[in-house]
Enzyme design. Structure first.
Site, PDB file in Angstrom:
ATOM      1  N   HIS A 268      40.739  35.512  35.139  1.00  0.00           N
ATOM      2  CA  HIS A 268      40.729  34.174  35.714  1.00  0.00           C
ATOM      3  C   HIS A 268      42.001  33.962  36.514  1.00  0.00           C
ATOM      4  O   HIS A 268      43.057  34.452  36.129  1.00  0.00           O
ATOM      5  CB  HIS A 268      40.640  33.105  34.617  1.00  0.00           C
ATOM      6  CG  HIS A 268      40.158  31.793  35.132  1.00  0.00           C
ATOM      7  ND1 HIS A 268      41.010  30.858  35.666  1.00  0.00           N
ATOM      8  CD2 HIS A 268      38.912  31.290  35.232  1.00  0.00           C
ATOM      9  CE1 HIS A 268      40.296  29.824  36.062  1.00  0.00           C
ATOM     10  NE2 HIS A 268      39.022  30.057  35.819  1.00  0.00           N
ATOM     11  N   ASP A 325      32.002  32.543  31.788  1.00  0.00           N
ATOM     12  CA  ASP A 325      30.722  33.190  32.104  1.00  0.00           C
ATOM     13  C   ASP A 325      30.363  34.340  31.157  1.00  0.00           C
ATOM     14  O   ASP A 325      29.269  34.885  31.244  1.00  0.00           O
ATOM     15  CB  ASP A 325      30.760  33.730  33.540  1.00  0.00           C
ATOM     16  CG  ASP A 325      30.882  32.607  34.555  1.00  0.00           C
ATOM     17  OD1 ASP A 325      30.113  31.653  34.461  1.00  0.00           O
ATOM     18  OD2 ASP A 325      31.764  32.699  35.436  1.00  0.00           O
TER      19      ASP A 325
END
Ligand code: CMC
Length: 388
Positions: A268, A325
């Site tokens: 991320h 996700d």
């Protein structure tokens, strides 16, 4: 003007001041309007979170009733849009259909398109929130060759969405699935200036209308490095399963630069620690999947991949952790959604965040048209050779 700084991907550029979402990526903290995501996940509903993000405060009971009623009364989509969706190619990717349909909402709701009129912006906000699930469900029905199921005014927001998607079932929609979907929408509802939200702001900064800006956000979300990652994770797990669940070889391949393979659902830009959403989602996956008979092979593979990655120096050095996700696809799959619908679910969840940012931008006296600079590195002046 003055000095121009090179910052690819805007890794170090704050484009606005915002009061919506706070993230501390090193500590793994996420708050909407000051409320910790864990507390909202535990106690709130998606409708409350929509109100919180868009209007800045949790709704009073009266405000919540009013919002619920307006969402219910606006859930049916224009007949012309229904016909258009019915004409989309059966094999179209649902995200292509979704962005097209959201663009067409501007055409069908021309009376709510003026970004300078607060009453129209309010109407556009409600119609988008009310109709995106209906659009999504009808896209799913089209892609699976099933007849449309109209919205049912006796059902709640999420219950209605599941009913329109999967069709009525005896005894109604399973309350555990309703709660799970509601929770997943809450966890996706905002994440400050991610790629799609930044896109919504960039498009909105030209004074484009809300529908046009949201359609652009849907397109930005579709890519596998952003919302498309939930589909990519499931395809990755299926790929590993096809080679007998060889997690070791897969991790080796990810670490080999030449292979250009990424561990999807990991890493991320902002979190350099556990993504607090992924913790919630893993718990939910355990809960939903434990109701199935036998073990879920793909879930086992995901757990193994996570364990491997978290103890591997490559991932430790780069501070790569599971993101939002990584486990969502497994839940969506257990609920009965086809893999190519996963990112559409992300879009429904992210919608209130997109709207909140667009509205904040419109009300920000410091806002200007988004227009990044560049460093030109092409040819110096040269003469056109002319024709001989
Ligand atoms: N697998 C393997 N290596 C990775 C991964 C990954 N998933 N993510 C980052 N790296 C490596 C990358 O190769 C680089 O290594 P090096 O420094 O040796 O060149 C380093 O980590 C930094 O990566 P980056 O690409 O500069 O990081 P970024 O902030 O530009 O990208 C990201 C963030 C999310 C696009 C990236 O981590 C990624 O591609 N992850 C996989 C796709 C994914 O799961 N996306 C969903 C993001 S979360 C929610 C959402 O937006 O949907």
């Amino acid at each position: 003007t003055g000095m121009v700084t090179l910052d690819p991907g805007f890794g170090n550029t704050a484009a606005c001041r915002s009061e919506i979402t706070y993230i501390d990526g090193d500590a793994g903290i996420l708050r909407y309007r000051g409320y910790p995501i864990e507390q909202l996940a535990e106690g709130a509903t998606f409708a409350e979170v929509c109100h919180l993000l868009v209007h800045g405060e949790l709704p009073t009971p009266e405000q919540l009733d009013e919002l619920t009623a307006r969402l219910r009364d606006n859930a049916a989509i224009p007949a012309g849009l229904r016909d258009l969706i019915a004409a989309f190619p059966v094999e179209a990717h649902p995200m292509a259909s979704l962005s097209g349909a959201v663009n067409m909402l501007a055409a069908f709701h021309a009376d709510a398109c003026d970004p300078a009129d607060p009453a129209q912006v309010d109407e556009a906000t409600i119609r988008l929130l009310a109709q995106l699930p209906t659009v999504a469900a009808q896209i799913h029905r089209r892609a699976t060759g099933q007849d449309v199921v109209e919205p049912d005014p006796s059902l709640g927001y999420v219950e209605n969405f599941l009913n329109m998607t999967f069709g009525p079932t005896e005894g109604g929609v399973d309350p555990l699935l309703v709660r799970a979907m509601d929770l997943l929408f809450i966890l996706h509802a905002d994440h400050e200036l991610n790629c799609s939200t930044a896109t919504v702001r960039v498009v909105g900064s030209s004074q484009a209308d809300l529908f046009a800006s949201i359609a652009a956000g849907v397109n930005a979300l579709s890519g596998p490095l952003h919302g498309g990652a939930n589909q990519a994770v499931l395809e990755m797990l299926e790929g590993i399963q096809r080679v007998d669940g060889d997690v070791d070889s897969f991790i080796k391949k990810v670490k080999d630069r030449e292979s250009k393979t990424r561990l999807m659902g990991f890493g991320h830009r902002v979190y350099k620690n556990f993504d607090p959403r992924s913790k919630q989602i893993k718990k939910l996956a355990q809960q939903i999947l434990s109701r199935q008979e036998g073990e879920d092979r793909l879930f086992e593979l995901a757990l193994q991949l996570e364990e491997h990655a978290l103890s591997d120096q490559y991932f430790v050095d780069r501070k790569l952790y599971p993101n939002v996700d990584f486990y969502t696809g497994l839940i969506y799959r257990a609920m009965g959604f086809p893999t190519n619908m996963f990112t559409v679910l992300f879009a429904i969840g992210r919608l209130p965040g997109w709207i909140a940012h667009w509205r904040e931008l419109r009300n920000d006296p410091a806002a200007r048209i988004a227009r990044p600079r560049q460093l030109y590195v092409g040819p110096k002046e040269r003469a056109y050779p002319g024709r001989s």
